[in-house]
Write an enzyme that holds these catalytic residues in place. Structure first.
Site: not given
Ligand code: ADP
Ligand code: MG
Length: 518
Positions: A124, A246, A193
């Site tokens: 992001r 993060d 992260s």
């Molecule tokens: P990042 O970890 O890349 O910073 P996010 O915090 O957005 O990104 O987390 C993304 C992760 O969250 C996905 O890989 C998935 O495992 C989990 N996730 C996203 N949407 C859902 C959902 N509807 N139900 C369960 N887990 C989810």
């Molecule tokens: Mg994240």
């Protein structure tokens, strides 16, 4: 960003078809024969379901997380935390990385700031205009892009060029009414992260990668320099003024919104991690002068925590063996979004192979890695319909398994529940360990807390798993409250700090800006 499982609900499979037969006799014989076959099939299915039920029962026993076990997990975590604070490089499991963040945002930060948040799945870029009065955000915009898979295991230059180009394009959309610094240099916080040994608030060495990333040539080098060089190649003028994990960004965002009771930042997304505010003199390995605030934010890198108390099953071993980092990140592999779907898939595969849960042939998709994502597991888990229609749709559309019986669907949902419950409760045990470490989990000295006003502690939460997997979140909250108990001196609140890591990174860029007077 909510990730969708991508199912449509067409209604259940297997409606009754009508066929016409020539003569009554023939029809009766066929019907009788058909009934016999159907009854035999049903009996077979019942036997299969019973066998599957027994296996599910055994798995539930193996994954159980009763309160005494969670307390042992928390105590083991505290022990490792103490060991990690003593030694440069941390304990064998927990790095306990000093963040160099001594002052969290006060709410008085002012001006236009950017942030770049590199997670495990998403990346992001954010722009935030801070008003300078207590916690005032004048405007905020962001753009989110998925990280192309090939960049996760490529070269540092390719990854950072991609990130820098995305940032550059975002900077180009800046509204002219927004005012950057007097010298037109934009400042950004970088939420990263992955484990980094910080050398200052704006520099740090990548220790290793996690969550499926493997970019060998970036390890051991200053991550900010690599990014800053790529920004230079993009022809833009953005200075990274804070490098933050993060979790630290989430904690900073929490402080900004929820004030000083926020002591912990926790991420449950693709991976998992946490940080907390420690007394600086407890950080025995810190060799520089102690910060004036007397406090230091410590990033645990708790994904790598392991303990014999962690209730692992064969599925956890399979997931670990198939990962790019076998043997590492046990806690993360039981708790976070990257792995929950895979754990359920391995359990289903075993049930299909050993109890013929889905009939004589094992559905091919069950052998395919990542064919069942965590968002699908959370949707099935949250299915409370009488016929478990969401479970039916996921099995059909994602795994190609048609015409399931309610019994089969119930077993699948049970597995989702078991894995989600274990993950949420273990995450709670981790948070409880941190609360114990900072002395905010015990009872009042006289043991009677009921009549006194309780003090408040806030845990700032971020990450797609926590945000969107509601049954998981509920299990985590319940377990934390069970652990803290009613007789404690503190009340604990888990608060979703939406996009916390990115906004927090921008806030920390502001509090460490060249243009901010100390
Ligand atoms: P990042 O970890 O890349 O910073 P996010 O915090 O957005 O990104 O987390 C993304 C992760 O969250 C996905 O890989 C998935 O495992 C989990 N996730 C996203 N949407 C859902 C959902 N509807 N139900 C369960 N887990 C989810
Ligand atoms: Mg994240």
């Amino acid at each position: 960003m909510a990730m969708e499982c991508g199912i449509a609900l067409p209604g259940l499979q297997g409606g009754a078809g009508h066929m016409m037969f020539g003569g009554v006799e023939v029809q009766c014989v066929r019907v009788r024969a058909g009934r016999t076959v159907a009854m035999a099939m049903q009996k077979l299915k019942r036997v299969q379901v019973q066998r599957a039920d027994r296996m599910v029962h055994d798995l539930r026993m193996a994954s159980a997380t009763p309160l005494p076990l969670l307390r042992q997990v928390a105590d083991a975590l505290v022990e490792e935390m103490c060991a990690g604070l003593e030694r440069e490089g941390g304990s064998e499991q927990l790095k306990m990385l000093p963040s160099y963040v001594e002052n969290l945002p006060s709410g008085n930060e002012k001006g236009l700031f950017y942030a770049v948040d590199l997670g495990g799945t998403n990346f992001r870029v954010l722009r935030v205009s801070l008003g300078g009065k207590k916690g005032e955000v004048l405007s905020q915009e962001y753009k989110e892009v998925a990280i192309p898979r090939e960049l996760m295991t490529g070269t540092g230059k390719d990854l950072f060029d991609f990130i820098a180009d995305t940032l550059a394009k975002f900077v180009d959309t800046e509204d002219t009414s927004l005012e950057p610094n007097p010298d037109k240099t934009r400042e950004a916080g970088f939420a990263f992260s992955f484990p980094v040994r910080q050398t200052s608030v704006k520099s740090g060495i990548v220790i290793h990668w996690t969550k499926g990333f493997k970019i060998d040539d970036a390890v051991g080098k200053d991550i900010v320099k690599q990014f800053q060089d790529a920004i230079g190649r993009s022809g833009h003028n953005v200075e990274i003024s804070a490098l933050v994990n993060d979790t630290v960004g989430t904690l900073a965002g929490g402080r900004y919104n929820f004030q000083e009771e926020t002591m912990i930042g926790c991420i449950l997304g693709t991976g998992t991690n946490a940080c907390y505010v420690e007394r600086a003199d407890a950080v025995k390995k810190w060799k520089d002068p102690l910060p004036k605030s007397g406090e230091m934010v410590i990033n645990l890198e708790w994904g790598n925590f392991r303990s014999p108390w962690l209730p692992r099953t064969f599925a956890d071993e399979e997931v670990d063996n198939e990962s790019v980092n076998p043997g590492d990140q046990w806690f993360e592999k039981m708790v976070s979004g990257m792995y929950l779907g895979e754990i359920v898939r391995h359990m289903l595969l075993k049930l299909a192979e050993e109890a013929a849960l889905f009939g004589d042939t094992v559905p091919g998709k069950l052998r395919e890695r990542h064919s069942l994502g965590t968002p699908c597991v959370s949707e099935m888990h949250a299915d409370t319909s009488a016929e478990l229609q969401v479970v039916a749709a996921v099995l059909h559309q994602n795994l190609g398994i048609q015409s399931t019986s309610l019994e089969q669907r119930r077993i699948v949902r049970d597995l989702c529940d078991m894995v989600g419950q274990r993950g949420g409760r273990l995450a709670a045990a981790g948070v409880y360990g941190l609360l114990k470490k900072i002395g905010r989990a015990g009872p009042h000295k006289n043991g009677f807390a009921m009549s006194r006003k309780k003090k408040k502690t806030v845990v700032a939460m971020d990450g797609g798993l926590y945000e969107h997997h509601l049954p998981y979140r509920k299990y985590m909250e319940e377990a934390l409250h069970e652990l803290v108990g009613r007789n404690g001196a503190y009340e604990v609140f888990l608060r979703l700090q939406n996009d916390g890591s990115g906004i927090g990174a921008a806030l920390l860029a502001a509090s460490h800006s060249r243009h901010t007077k100390p």
